[in-house]
Scaffold this active site. Sequence first.
Site, PDB file in Angstrom:
ATOM      1  N   TYR A 128     -14.579  -1.470  10.544  1.00 25.26           N
ATOM      2  CA  TYR A 128     -13.151  -1.161  10.440  1.00 25.26           C
ATOM      3  C   TYR A 128     -12.465  -1.422  11.780  1.00 25.26           C
ATOM      4  O   TYR A 128     -11.412  -2.087  11.843  1.00 25.26           O
ATOM      5  CB  TYR A 128     -12.977   0.291  10.019  1.00 25.26           C
ATOM      6  CG  TYR A 128     -11.548   0.785  10.031  1.00 25.26           C
ATOM      7  CD1 TYR A 128     -10.687   0.506   8.979  1.00 25.26           C
ATOM      8  CD2 TYR A 128     -11.064   1.552  11.099  1.00 25.26           C
ATOM      9  CE1 TYR A 128      -9.374   0.967   8.983  1.00 25.26           C
ATOM     10  CE2 TYR A 128      -9.759   2.015  11.105  1.00 25.26           C
ATOM     11  CZ  TYR A 128      -8.921   1.727  10.049  1.00 25.26           C
ATOM     12  OH  TYR A 128      -7.623   2.190  10.059  1.00 25.26           O
TER      13      TYR A 128
ATOM     14  N   SER B 280      -2.149  -0.976  12.220  1.00 24.31           N
ATOM     15  CA  SER B 280      -3.504  -1.006  12.763  1.00 24.31           C
ATOM     16  C   SER B 280      -3.965   0.428  13.006  1.00 24.31           C
ATOM     17  O   SER B 280      -3.519   1.348  12.340  1.00 24.31           O
ATOM     18  CB  SER B 280      -3.536  -1.845  14.043  1.00 24.31           C
ATOM     19  OG  SER B 280      -4.847  -1.945  14.554  1.00 24.31           O
TER      20      SER B 280
ATOM     21  N   GLY C 205      -0.247   7.979   1.460  1.00 32.19           N
ATOM     22  CA  GLY C 205      -0.351   7.882   2.907  1.00 32.19           C
ATOM     23  C   GLY C 205       0.848   7.324   3.642  1.00 32.19           C
ATOM     24  O   GLY C 205       2.003   7.568   3.295  1.00 32.19           O
TER      25      GLY C 205
ATOM     26  N   GLY D 115       0.803  -1.222   0.000  1.00 28.32           N
ATOM     27  CA  GLY D 115       0.000   0.000   0.000  1.00 28.32           C
ATOM     28  C   GLY D 115       0.832   1.266   0.000  1.00 28.32           C
ATOM     29  O   GLY D 115       0.650   2.141   0.855  1.00 28.32           O
TER      30      GLY D 115
ATOM     31  N   SER E  45       1.083   3.582  -2.498  1.00 27.79           N
ATOM     32  CA  SER E  45       0.685   4.628  -3.449  1.00 27.79           C
ATOM     33  C   SER E  45       0.440   5.962  -2.755  1.00 27.79           C
ATOM     34  O   SER E  45       0.705   7.026  -3.325  1.00 27.79           O
ATOM     35  CB  SER E  45      -0.565   4.204  -4.229  1.00 27.79           C
ATOM     36  OG  SER E  45      -1.650   3.952  -3.350  1.00 27.79           O
TER      37      SER E  45
ATOM     38  N   SER F 180     -12.064  -5.094  12.411  1.00 29.24           N
ATOM     39  CA  SER F 180     -11.019  -5.730  11.602  1.00 29.24           C
ATOM     40  C   SER F 180      -9.638  -5.431  12.178  1.00 29.24           C
ATOM     41  O   SER F 180      -8.747  -6.284  12.169  1.00 29.24           O
ATOM     42  CB  SER F 180     -11.107  -5.266  10.144  1.00 29.24           C
ATOM     43  OG  SER F 180     -10.725  -3.906   9.989  1.00 29.24           O
ATOM     44  N   LYS F 181      -9.446  -4.224  12.697  1.00 28.62           N
ATOM     45  CA  LYS F 181      -8.160  -3.856  13.273  1.00 28.62           C
ATOM     46  C   LYS F 181      -7.933  -4.516  14.627  1.00 28.62           C
ATOM     47  O   LYS F 181      -6.804  -4.895  14.973  1.00 28.62           O
ATOM     48  CB  LYS F 181      -8.060  -2.334  13.404  1.00 28.62           C
ATOM     49  CG  LYS F 181      -8.000  -1.601  12.065  1.00 28.62           C
ATOM     50  CD  LYS F 181      -6.808  -2.034  11.230  1.00 28.62           C
ATOM     51  CE  LYS F 181      -6.619  -1.176   9.992  1.00 28.62           C
ATOM     52  NZ  LYS F 181      -5.463  -1.604   9.165  1.00 28.62           N
TER      53      LYS F 181
ATOM     54  N   PHE G  23      -3.233  10.810  11.396  1.00 27.81           N
ATOM     55  CA  PHE G  23      -2.135  11.376  10.625  1.00 27.81           C
ATOM     56  C   PHE G  23      -2.689  11.992   9.347  1.00 27.81           C
ATOM     57  O   PHE G  23      -3.698  11.541   8.805  1.00 27.81           O
ATOM     58  CB  PHE G  23      -1.098  10.300  10.298  1.00 27.81           C
ATOM     59  CG  PHE G  23      -0.213   9.952  11.467  1.00 27.81           C
ATOM     60  CD1 PHE G  23       1.019  10.568  11.624  1.00 27.81           C
ATOM     61  CD2 PHE G  23      -0.628   9.033  12.423  1.00 27.81           C
ATOM     62  CE1 PHE G  23       1.835  10.266  12.704  1.00 27.81           C
ATOM     63  CE2 PHE G  23       0.170   8.722  13.508  1.00 27.81           C
ATOM     64  CZ  PHE G  23       1.416   9.340  13.648  1.00 27.81           C
TER      65      PHE G  23
END
Length: 292
Positions: free
Chosen positions: A150, A136, A17, A13, A15, A153-154, A183
């Site tokens: 969400y 997480s 952030g 991931g 791309s 899942s974390k 962030f």
Amino acid sequence: MSSEESPVILITGCSTGFGRSLAQNALIRGLRVIATARRLSAITDLGDKGAQIFTLDVTDTPQEIKLFAEKAINAFGQVDILVNNAGWLLGGAIEESTPEEVKSQFDTNLFSIINITNAFMPHLRARKTGTIVNVSSVGSYSTLTGGGMYNASKAALECLTETWAFELSPFNIRAMSVNLGAFRTSVASAPNTKPPMNAIDDYELTHYYYNLFREGSGKETGDPDKGANKVLDVVMLKTDKALPVRFALGDDAVALIKRRLKRRLEELDEWESFGVGTNIDGTKYEEVAWFE
């Protein structure tokens, strides 16, 4: 340390952030970086800076993930640090989430991490070394309405990570989850955050909090580059100390998690008299060392 001797870090991931910040700052530190994204065009600049770049959809089948792992390992001959960063947020109330949306949420945020990590596990076990970092969220502690699936899942990811930290320790493989605070990344904007398809008017408060989260995109106080460097500091620290199994990252995350844990201890004490006294007559609970 020469470039041929520097650790190899693989990050999913990249791309945008936090994943992109991790990749960029790892390159600055001289680490050998393997960066992935669903679209290779989104990370070509990382390739120009020295990273090995690969296309990866983390929700691919285990067989496809295994083939990817083989190619990634061959890039430098090894992988030392695996960072499972890719993820997204399904907004709305739990009742509003369709089975298809729930499956998609867990496919990316949990099951893909199992598949990816297991694909690299034979390599890590054979080398008797390695570090797994699972990104997480403070949401697993805050459990605010508006992102229940969400958060779930974390929370599952953190339980998984803690189990890995225990069962992989005989192979000198470390595991750590990172509870990210707020962030300034694109996590709160589309397509990383998606509203529920079947909104229910009754959940007015839930929608309020979800919209508040979306409106805060770009206004967060956390600097992703500073956060990325904190993670790299911890992972690269030369010490015999074990990694924190659940690492709170961000001023807000540290403060909120402290409050939540204190509240849980208070709740445990308040209801202790109802929770004990359940042993079969004549038996006694004895603490087991490995269960601590």
